[in-house]
Write an enzyme that holds these catalytic residues in place. Structure first.
Site, mmCIF file in Angstrom:
data_model
loop_
_atom_site.group_PDB
_atom_site.id
_atom_site.type_symbol
_atom_site.label_atom_id
_atom_site.label_comp_id
_atom_site.label_asym_id
_atom_site.label_seq_id
_atom_site.Cartn_x
_atom_site.Cartn_y
_atom_site.Cartn_z
ATOM 1 N N PRO A 9 0.800 -1.221 0.000
ATOM 2 C CA PRO A 9 0.000 0.000 0.000
ATOM 3 C C PRO A 9 0.837 1.278 0.000
ATOM 4 C CG PRO A 9 -0.586 -1.409 1.875
ATOM 5 C CD PRO A 9 0.505 -2.078 1.143
ATOM 6 N N ASN A 10 0.396 2.195 -0.819
ATOM 7 C CA ASN A 10 0.909 3.570 -0.905
ATOM 8 C C ASN A 10 2.283 3.701 -1.541
ATOM 9 O OD1 ASN A 10 -1.407 4.801 0.370
ATOM 10 N ND2 ASN A 10 -0.682 3.838 2.250
ATOM 11 N N ARG A 17 3.803 11.364 -1.488
ATOM 12 C CA ARG A 17 3.628 11.236 -0.037
ATOM 13 C C ARG A 17 4.913 11.532 0.722
ATOM 14 N NH1 ARG A 17 4.320 4.962 1.567
ATOM 15 N NH2 ARG A 17 3.571 5.752 3.531
ATOM 16 N N TYR A 22 10.288 9.725 2.145
ATOM 17 C CA TYR A 22 10.412 8.825 0.996
ATOM 18 C C TYR A 22 11.109 9.440 -0.212
ATOM 19 C CZ TYR A 22 7.218 6.051 3.752
ATOM 20 O OH TYR A 22 6.658 5.321 4.769
ATOM 21 N N ASN A 74 8.184 -5.171 -0.390
ATOM 22 C CA ASN A 74 7.968 -4.050 0.512
ATOM 23 C C ASN A 74 6.480 -4.098 0.849
ATOM 24 O OD1 ASN A 74 7.451 -1.653 1.812
ATOM 25 N ND2 ASN A 74 8.763 -0.432 0.481
ATOM 26 N N ALA A 77 2.521 -0.885 5.013
ATOM 27 C CA ALA A 77 1.923 -1.003 6.347
ATOM 28 C C ALA A 77 1.563 -2.441 6.708
ATOM 29 C CB ALA A 77 0.688 -0.110 6.450
ATOM 30 N N GLU A 99 12.781 -8.610 2.514
ATOM 31 C CA GLU A 99 11.886 -7.495 2.810
ATOM 32 C C GLU A 99 12.661 -6.190 2.685
ATOM 33 O OE1 GLU A 99 8.967 -7.851 6.118
ATOM 34 O OE2 GLU A 99 10.083 -6.151 6.948
ATOM 35 N N HIS A 101 12.438 -1.812 2.997
ATOM 36 C CA HIS A 101 11.751 -0.587 3.405
ATOM 37 C C HIS A 101 12.620 0.589 3.008
ATOM 38 C CE1 HIS A 101 8.644 -2.740 5.479
ATOM 39 N NE2 HIS A 101 9.592 -3.519 5.975
ATOM 40 N N ARG A 108 11.501 5.315 13.286
ATOM 41 C CA ARG A 108 10.222 6.008 13.119
ATOM 42 C C ARG A 108 9.271 5.645 14.254
ATOM 43 N NH1 ARG A 108 8.117 5.481 7.256
ATOM 44 N NH2 ARG A 108 6.712 7.069 8.066
#
Length: 147
Positions: A9-10, A17, A22, A74, A77, A99, A101, A108
């Site tokens: 997502p996103n 965003r 990012y 990735n 969320a 994975e 990110h 964060r």
């Protein structure tokens, strides 16, 4: 060799965003970087993005039947709470998975510090920006050569 890159997502909103987290590069830039790296590594790559949990699970299951040799994921969320994505990753244990990110999730918000998906992956790349995908592709290529 076939690598599947899955974005959750996103991720399609890169460049829109939270640019301070990012960066300014958009999703097309990421896909171009991945495709160029695939050419350099002499591997086939498919890039997939979905904002829907079920579509990601379907794609992971398809990887099993489509003889995918490695997966860069990735989960966005979903990393932090999707036991369904985690179980799909676990069900294809024979396929190496890394994975990724873009941001350093460990610096964060507290909820981002836990990944339910990484325990069923061979590794994790965090905080290295879009280049993290390229490092993950290199690692998968190395992993499959040694098998």
């Amino acid at each position: 060799m076939k690598i599947l890159v899955i974005n959750g997502p996103n991720i399609n909103f890169l460049g829109i965003r939270e640019k301070g987290i990012y960066g300014n590069d958009n999703y097309d830039t990421l896909v171009d970087m991945i495709n160029k790296k695939a050419e350099e590594l002499n591997v086939k790559v498919e890039v997939f993005q979905s904002n829907h949990e079920g579509a990601i699970i379907d794609k992971l299951q398809e990887a099993y039947y489509n003889d995918v040799d490695g997966i860069v994921i990735n989960p966005g969320a979903f990393t932090h709470y999707s036991y369904a994505v985690r179980d799909a990753l676990a069900s294809i244990a024979a396929i190496p998975k890394i994975e990724v990110h873009i941001s350093n999730v460990h610096t964060r918000e507290e909820f981002r510090h836990t990944s339910v998906t990484v325990p069923v992956c061979q590794g994790q790349v965090v905080g290295l920006g879009l280049r993290g995908y390229l490092y993950a592709m290199e690692a998968l290529t190395d992993m499959t050569k040694s098998n």
